[in-house]
Design a protein around this motif. Structure first.
Motif, short mmCIF file in Angstrom:
data_model
loop_
_atom_site.label_atom_id
_atom_site.label_comp_id
_atom_site.label_asym_id
_atom_site.label_seq_id
_atom_site.Cartn_x
_atom_site.Cartn_y
_atom_site.Cartn_z
N TRP A 26 11.59 38.83 -18.56
CA TRP A 26 10.71 38.36 -19.63
C TRP A 26 11.36 37.22 -20.42
O TRP A 26 10.68 36.49 -21.12
N LEU A 27 12.70 37.08 -20.27
CA LEU A 27 13.43 36.05 -21.03
C LEU A 27 14.02 35.03 -20.07
O LEU A 27 14.66 35.38 -19.08
N THR A 28 13.83 33.76 -20.40
CA THR A 28 14.49 32.68 -19.68
C THR A 28 15.38 31.92 -20.67
O THR A 28 14.92 31.47 -21.71
N ILE A 29 16.67 31.84 -20.34
CA ILE A 29 17.62 31.10 -21.16
C ILE A 29 17.75 29.70 -20.56
O ILE A 29 18.24 29.54 -19.44
N VAL A 30 17.28 28.72 -21.27
CA VAL A 30 17.21 27.35 -20.76
C VAL A 30 18.27 26.49 -21.43
O VAL A 30 18.31 26.39 -22.66
N GLY A 31 19.09 25.87 -20.63
CA GLY A 31 20.03 24.90 -21.13
C GLY A 31 19.35 23.54 -21.24
O GLY A 31 18.75 23.06 -20.27
N ILE A 32 19.43 22.95 -22.42
CA ILE A 32 18.75 21.67 -22.64
C ILE A 32 19.76 20.65 -23.13
O ILE A 32 20.65 20.96 -23.93
N GLY A 33 19.68 19.44 -22.60
CA GLY A 33 20.56 18.36 -22.99
C GLY A 33 19.90 17.41 -23.97
O GLY A 33 18.75 17.61 -24.38
N GLU A 34 20.62 16.35 -24.32
CA GLU A 34 20.11 15.40 -25.30
C GLU A 34 18.94 14.58 -24.77
O GLU A 34 18.24 13.91 -25.55
N ASP A 35 18.70 14.63 -23.45
CA ASP A 35 17.53 13.93 -22.89
C ASP A 35 16.28 14.80 -22.93
O ASP A 35 15.21 14.40 -22.44
N GLY A 36 16.41 16.01 -23.51
CA GLY A 36 15.25 16.86 -23.75
C GLY A 36 14.49 17.25 -22.49
O GLY A 36 15.07 17.59 -21.46
N TRP A 37 13.17 17.14 -22.57
CA TRP A 37 12.29 17.57 -21.47
C TRP A 37 12.60 16.82 -20.18
O TRP A 37 12.53 17.39 -19.10
#
Length: 401
Positions: free
Chosen positions: A9-20
């Motif tokens: 039910w949970l997704t841990i998403v790593g996001i960088g400075e370029d976003g989407w």
């Protein structure tokens, strides 16, 4: 037929400075399907507008855990920086959940981006998280030619790092200021640690340190110089400390109880032996107990728990891998430890007085192990010449239960 596994039910998403734009297909799909997206304000802003409900993760971090768990069963995404499992939020979240409840979608970590910009090999550089830790964490790696990348909480922390390097004799170090790596605001600047720092350093910021200078360097061997420790004389001297650490034989990830810790030198060197090692120090003198924390922080191993009290009246919770008795040795303490410790645990005790020596002799006869007498003498002036000045002999008992 066996039940099919539950969908996380949970997704841990790593996001960088370029976003989407920098997200992979699995992360995009999880965000598209999410009913709730949680994360720091900066990460939510990188994601932009979304149909899901947005919830800013509170400070301190632990306050957000109950909010997340209250959403169990919904489709939730938590945004984290880069690789969530490299000094990120991933471990803290995974510890609260069953393995079938979550999945992670990492992206490039700041360390990987820094190495790519600087041309450094990740395996050859020290990766140091300073965003929530004292700058003294750099101490074990300070050596000419050593390279480090440190994560910092904000631009002001760059000046703290530079001042610390200067104070430690490494003002000649080259600092690579790495701002907003991977995004449109990315900027890399180079200054020396002993030069004025820019006053416009933007968050998020990391710093690459190419260490140079004439400062003191910590030895990698056990038995570092006594001068590294603040003490009132209650310290295991360097040669004895080296022999004691050899008998304790620290291994990666192990826990030591340091009983009668004095200045904390034995426990601190146990921590220096491996970054995953842990120590609980027990010291009856409150002034010395405070000094242990100061010494540990100064040497970059502040992950030490200090209890003020005397054994066996006070013993730590849990079960250690090894125990060192540097002070407060007694029949009652040995009996309490022998009743508490499982088979295979290691115990080392040092004795200086005749009474303590006799006690160790009896226990060695009954339990086995190794009994070692240590006689040390140092050259000292005698008039115009030199002679040997002997220290008190010490008896050391080491045993595996």
């Amino acid at each position: 037929m066996a039940d099919s596994p539950a969908r996380p039910w949970l997704t841990i998403v790593g996001i960088g400075e370029d976003g989407w734009d920098g997200l992979g297909a699995p992360a995009r799909a999880a965000i598209d399907a999410a009913e709730l997206v949680m994360g720091p304000a900066r990460h939510l802003a990188l994601l932009g507008e979304h149909r899901a409900r947005m919830l800013q993760w509170p400070v301190p971090f632990a306050d957000g855990i109950p909010l997340l768990l209250a959403e169990r069963g919904r489709r939730v995404v938590v945004l984290a920086s880069g690789d969530p499992f490299w000094f990120g939020a991933g471990r803290s979240l995974a510890q609260e959940l069953g393995r079938a409840e979550w999945v992670a979608c990492p992206t490039l970590s700041t360390f990987s981006l820094a190495a790519a910009r600087l041309g450094w090999a990740v395996q050859d550089m020290a990766c140091v998280p300073l965003h929530a830790a004292p700058v003294t964490r750099l101490r074990p790696d300070l050596a000419p030619g050593r390279r480090m990348v440190a994560l910092l909480r904000d631009g002001a922390a760059v000046s703290e790092v530079a001042a610390y390097l200067r104070d430690q004799g490494f003002g000649a170090s080259t600092l690579h200021l790495l701002e907003a790596l991977g995004g449109p605001r990315e900027r890399v600047r180079v200054v020396r640690a002993d030069s004025p720092m820019p006053d416009d350093i933007a968050h998020p910021v990391a710093i690459g340190i190419d260490c140079a200078g004439e400062g003191r360097v910590l030895s990698c061997a056990s038995g570092i110089a006594d001068e590294w420790f603040d003490h009132d004389g209650q310290i295991s001297k360097r040669p004895v400390r080296a022999l004691t650490l050899s008998a304790l034989a620290p291994r990666p990830g192990e826990l030591l109880w340091d009983i009668g810790a004095g200045s904390g030198s034995i426990g601190i060197e146990w921590l220096l032996a491996h970054p995953a090692n842990r120590v609980v120090a027990l010291e009856g003198d409150p002034v010395r107990a405070t000094r242990i924390k100061v010494n540990a922080t100064a040497l970059g191993v502040d992950r030490i728990d200090v209890l003020t009290g005397r054994a066996p009246d006070l013993l730590p919770h849990g079960v250690p891998d090894a125990v060192f008795i540097g002070g407060g040795l007694s029949e009652a303490l040995l009996e309490a430890l022998w009743a508490r410790l499982p088979v295979g645990r290691r115990l080392v005790a040092n004795a200086v007085t005749l009474e303590s020596e006799a006690l160790l002799g009896r226990w060695h006869a009954a339990k086995g192990g190794h009994l070692l007498r240590i006689d040390l003498a140092q050259a000292a002036p005698i008039g115009l010449r030199r002679g040997w000045r002997a220290s008190y002999p010490l008896v050391q008992w080491s045993v595996t239960l």
